[in-house]
Scaffold this active site. Structure first.
Site, short mmCIF file in Angstrom:
data_model
loop_
_atom_site.label_atom_id
_atom_site.label_comp_id
_atom_site.label_asym_id
_atom_site.label_seq_id
_atom_site.Cartn_x
_atom_site.Cartn_y
_atom_site.Cartn_z
N HIS A 134 0.80 -1.22 0.00
CA HIS A 134 0.00 0.00 0.00
C HIS A 134 0.84 1.28 0.00
O HIS A 134 0.35 2.34 0.38
CB HIS A 134 -0.95 0.04 1.22
N GLY A 185 -0.88 -2.26 -5.71
CA GLY A 185 -1.77 -3.34 -5.28
C GLY A 185 -3.15 -2.80 -4.92
O GLY A 185 -4.16 -3.49 -5.01
N HIS A 186 -3.18 -1.55 -4.49
CA HIS A 186 -4.46 -0.87 -4.25
C HIS A 186 -4.38 0.46 -5.00
O HIS A 186 -3.62 1.35 -4.63
CB HIS A 186 -4.68 -0.64 -2.77
N HIS A 262 -12.05 -6.42 -5.37
CA HIS A 262 -12.26 -5.49 -4.26
C HIS A 262 -12.92 -4.20 -4.77
O HIS A 262 -12.39 -3.53 -5.65
CB HIS A 262 -10.90 -5.21 -3.64
N GLU A 314 -14.47 -8.04 0.71
CA GLU A 314 -15.05 -6.72 0.37
C GLU A 314 -15.19 -6.55 -1.14
O GLU A 314 -14.85 -5.49 -1.68
CB GLU A 314 -14.14 -5.62 0.93
N GLU A 330 -19.28 -1.41 1.35
CA GLU A 330 -18.42 -0.54 2.16
C GLU A 330 -18.71 0.92 1.85
O GLU A 330 -18.90 1.30 0.69
CB GLU A 330 -16.96 -0.89 1.83
N CYS A 332 -16.71 3.35 1.79
CA CYS A 332 -15.67 3.86 0.87
C CYS A 332 -15.97 3.47 -0.59
O CYS A 332 -15.59 4.21 -1.51
CB CYS A 332 -14.31 3.29 1.23
N CYS A 410 -10.60 3.27 7.31
CA CYS A 410 -10.63 3.99 6.04
C CYS A 410 -11.91 4.80 5.88
O CYS A 410 -11.90 5.88 5.30
CB CYS A 410 -10.47 3.03 4.87
N CYS A 411 -13.02 4.27 6.38
CA CYS A 411 -14.31 4.87 6.05
C CYS A 411 -14.59 6.22 6.72
O CYS A 411 -14.99 7.17 6.04
CB CYS A 411 -15.44 3.88 6.30
#
Lengths: 642, 642
Positions: A134, A185-186, A262, A314, A330, A332, A410-411
């Protein structure tokens, strides 16, 4: 070509519906999250986010704590602060933020590297675990924050930090020999780089973002390759036997036709793809965006704007698989969907994208935060029976009550930055056309062509489907497109009090507007029962209730438990009741019947006997506000009495 | 006091319904599993079960492979072989089994210890990880196998091995100073020890079983204590933050009132508890058994006899939480429920327990194996849409098609040993009463009091609800209780062709029987629609179709896809159709309507529009045989057209 955007410093939102939410950010969420990141919230999972920066800066001693992307909490917080400071001066907040930025500067390495996890814990593994590390994701959020803070305050320190970081990324990754041929990766850094390009004009940042998109999923999967190296070790246990579709790296992005993996990764990537498609006039990329968009909204999206059907990982699952009780949805992911929708609307000037954006904002995004701004949903189910959401069972990911904070948080800050930048969603523009997307009261100064016009919206929406738009400082006549929402009926427009004909372009009612013009719009959007494509098996025989952009739900506090035993009579029109509860919401009163539980023998589980029903009046409330009156059952989809 | 049991050597089953399944064990499953354990099945997960024994015996070199309880595969196989050899001589099979037993003997340690995982991999951690190590669980299965093999063949070698092992366990565990005060992480050894006591008369084995039950969940949790030790390391990642209710060790067993945790662990424990309650005339323990039984059958059991609602950790959740599509319902759990039910029936002489036992056997247990005996279900959902059972999503544990073998292969050999010992479920007895529990054609010699009587049942059940029971070698008149099944109507009994009155005791029709008596029983059990307690929200508005003990389901192969869009007309009686398919099953033809999918706009997910329906004829088949005609949708619960 650069997508037109709106200067948040020049918008003041004062809206009977939204202000209570937007103001929460400044008054409650930002201070609350500040406490959370400083570990001062009782009974909440610790964050240690700031402590990590102090350790990385050499100002404190200790171990890194938290998720590998823990830094993004402060990034999203600073981004929200940037948006808030754009709208309102706040010296104390700005001072605190400046101090945090100083700390971030100290935690940055000589060469521009910035990531507390790798700096503290695994300095030798920089860029060696793109799959799980990340680093680029974190960098992307930091870039977004730096841009927002610069736009909100005019201060360049954070921007400079992140330019240095972006320069390092540009030196590290790329096609040239010796550079890393990997991708995040994200996904997220792509959005950050594009924003950085927008404020700095530095083309290499845009090219870097395009590189990441272009090589993703091409040839041998980069992450699987990475995992073969001798010094590789898993950070996330669930990443064993990695499935590239999880991170949308299973095939080149231009070939992807269905939303896989995801959900947050997916929509963040689609957002960047849309923007790059526009910047580079890349039709193939735009086609991929449209395919992916259509797949989501036609087959994989909840009526609340939620996405991600699987509680495990997710993620998206398959077409028409939309379970209501063990889904993920989610917060996000809906924020990301709104980001994607905004780009698609800005590029295509089609109102259909705003319909979805509005659905996500008014429902899942708002549901993510309590009315008091102090607790949050990460997962947003459409049906909850609290006692079944037991730890260590199939539904353990579904929390029946908003949480104070999360280990992976995160949210909450993502919701904060979204609410704080609500202005960006209200207007769209092209060279000589202003688009009114959302019906939110505000005053704005907007650059249109070479002029800066002034616009004021006075709106009672969504309580009433009525708003006025006043224009001034119009040097030469402009075109104004006002969105006709998908749910709008009997749409009428008055210009300076007079009824006018208007043309319709891609879902917008288009008017020509000169100096001192006032447009008054009215339409009808009565509460309606909505059904689902029959292929969505979980919703067969069920209806949802929508009123304008708001999806309604039933709650135990109004209707008792056993909501799944209620059958609504869709032939009877719902009755609107103005409540003082739930922020002054309109409640809906429905007629129907429900199973008479008393009639069933208490200790018998199965029996060949008739079910008996009794007539009932049912109360429905906006989904966005569920669980603000204590824990209890909730359902969006109700049985249809047929 | 010892519970009466039936000698399987003296029962010959020849039944039009069951023989095809029972014969599979000898002809297909046993040879197939033998190949599986020797890693000769193509495309199936390896077992290496026998290889582990060779390594432990010093006959081969290599690493241990598989689950910590891999040894139980061979145990359950040998138990099934024991049962098969009780019914039929088979020299070749017996020779193979004897060789395996020789190998097991060689793998046993000097002091009686027998476990290939700990012997090969962690010799220093013997008895140090009771929570995860499964040493006692494995020992229990080995004991059951040894007893079955002894009873089936008269050979004592395996029994001697396991007596030596049981002696070691008795020396190792107990209240006395220096002994381990722990109990098994997965209950099963209690059953094994009780069986060993039954054939050896060695009281200490029974006392050992009682000790494990008595101390379970008393005081500080043993497993949490174990996990605090310095050399503790997790074997199963999912056991981190261990929840004692998972293994029913959260409170003393006598205080437990609801079925909690891992379903197989639970029912294996309840089985032992019931037997111990009888042996020690322990009323408190019996009361706990009844409470737990009632909790399961009144609140936590599927209509198919499946238990374990959670896909995560294979466990019970809460009352009335019975999701149909993402449940677990492990085959082994229904087998355990049948074991528990048999003990409860044998102790109380109440037919209600057999109703549940029969439901589990005719549905979930049979569904666990394909009609050809070559593939197996581990998880037994009541509703499947195959494309949604995608890897790495919430429903990844649900396999829409039977699997050839499993890495954790507890279920296939468990099904084999259950079918091979079907005889134990047919009869019950007390001193002077013979109970007929299941209506399966067979000839048996049964010791009753001091005599050995002969009984022959000729049955057309469940195709027809009719059977005859012929008695001979009746020295003095006996009492015969013939179960009146819960679904039976218009029950009539003839003795030697003459209508007789009978008394009803605890659900049994009781007749007095002398020499050369033939009883002929008839009843009606028409196909019926059954509803669920309204508190089971997932089944609100739905019905299932049962015919006698068999639960029916709809399959895509008969009805097309979109089964959730079918509404059955429960006012019209189902029509029986004798099919040649599915082992000559009776298919049921139903009337109803279904959603007309064509009428819905193809690319629209949500819309305020009416759903249209079309009339249809629907075909239902026994649930036990679903998925024997290829992959496709399946549902047990159907919408009720109201």
């Amino acid at each position: 070509m650069k997508l037109e955007s709106i200067d948040l410093k020049k918008i003041r939102i004062e809206d009977q519906f939204w202000s209570k939410h937007v103001n929460l950010v400044k008054n409650t969420i930002i201070p609350y999250q500040w406490d959370a990141m400083n570990d001062r919230i009782k009974d909440a999972e610790p964050s240690r986010c700031l402590e990590n920066f102090k350790i990385a800066a050499g100002l404190s001693k200790g171990e890194f704590y938290g998720a590998v992307f823990q830094d993004t909490d402060i990034a999203k917080w600073l981004e929200a602060v940037g948006f808030v400071l754009a709208a309102n001066k706040d010296e104390e907040l700005e001072k605190t933020a400046d101090e945090v930025i100083d700390l971030i500067g100290k935690a940055q390495q000589e060469d521009g590297y910035l990531n507390t996890y790798f700096t503290i814990k695994e300095p030798k593994r920089r860029w060696k675990d793109l799959c799980e590390g990340h680093e680029l994701y974190t960098a992307g959020h930091m870039m977004e924050a730096a841009v927002a803070y610069y736009l909100g305050t005019g201060k360049t320190k954070f921007l400079d930090i992140m330019k240095k970081n972006a320069d390092l990324i540009c030196e590290t990754f790329g096609q040239e020999e010796g550079k890393v041929k990997g991708y995040p990766g994200h996904q997220e850094v792509e959005i950050g780089l594009i924003k950085l390009y927008h404020v700095t004009g530095e083309r290499k940042y845009l090219d870097m973002a395009k590189y990441f998109i272009d090589i993703r999923g091409v040839g041998e999967n980069y992450f699987l390759k990475e995992m073969k190296s001798d010094d590789y070790h898993l950070i996330f246990p669930e990443f064993a036997n990695y499935d590239p579709s999880y991170s949308q790296s299973h095939m080149p992005v231009r070939e992807q036709e269905s939303a896989e993996g995801h959900a947050v990764r997916a929509v963040y990537m689609y957002t960047a793809m849309a923007e790059l498609a526009y910047e580079y006039q890349d039709e193939e990329l735009m086609k991929a965006c449209k395919n992916l968009w259509n797949n989501i909204v036609e087959k994989r999206m909840y009526i609340t704007g939620g996405i991600g059907s699987s509680g495990i990982l997710e993620r998206f699952t398959v077409d028409y698989d939309l379970p209501n009780d063990y889904c993920y949805c989610e917060s996000c992911a809906s924020i990301g969907l709104a980001m994607f929708a905004l780009r698609m609307a800005n590029i295509t000037k089609e109102a259909q994208y705003i319909d979805v954006l509005e659905r996500a904002l008014y429902n899942t995004v708002l549901a993510g935060v309590a009315l008091d701004g102090k607790s949050f949903f990460y997962v947003n189910p459409l049906e909850v029976r609290p006692e079944t959401c037991k730890d260590r069972t199939s539904k353990e990911h579904v929390k029946p009550i908003r949480q104070k904070w999360f280990g992976v948080a995160c949210c909450p800050p993502n919701i904060a930055r979204t609410l704080a930048s609500l202005g960006q969603y209200i207007y769209g523009k092209s060279e000589n056309t202003l688009y009114i997307n959302l019906f939110i009261s505000n005053q704005a100064k907007i650059e249109l062509g070479e002029d800066e016009i002034e616009v004021r919206i006075d709106s009672d929406f969504p309580a009433k489907n009525h708003f006025k738009i006043a224009f001034s400082k119009i040097a030469k006549e402009i075109k104004v497109g006002i969105r006709i929402p998908g749910y709008g009926e009997e749409y009428t427009g008055l210009i300076n009090g007079k009824s006018v004909a208007y043309t319709v372009e891609k879902g917008y009612a288009v008017f020509m507007v000169g100096e001192d013009t006032e447009i008054e719009i009215s339409f009808k959007a009565p509460a309606k029962y909505v059904g689902t494509n029959p292929k969505v098996s979980t919703n067969n025989g069920k209806v949802a209730l929508v009123r304008g952009p708001q999806v309604y739900c039933l709650e135990e506090v109004d209707n008792g438990d056993g909501l799944a035993g209620i059958y609504v009579d869709t032939k009877t029109l719902p009755k609107e009741i103005q409540s003082e509860k739930l922020g002054g919401s309109i409640f809906l009163e429905l007629q129907g019947k429900r199973i008479d539980e008393e009639d069933w023998p208490k200790n018998q589980l199965y029996a060949a006997r008739e079910i008996t029903y009794k007539d009932v009046t049912i109360k429905a409330v906006p989904y966005s506000y569920w669980n603000n009156r204590g824990i209890g059952e909730m359902t969006v989809w109700m049985n249809n009495q047929i």
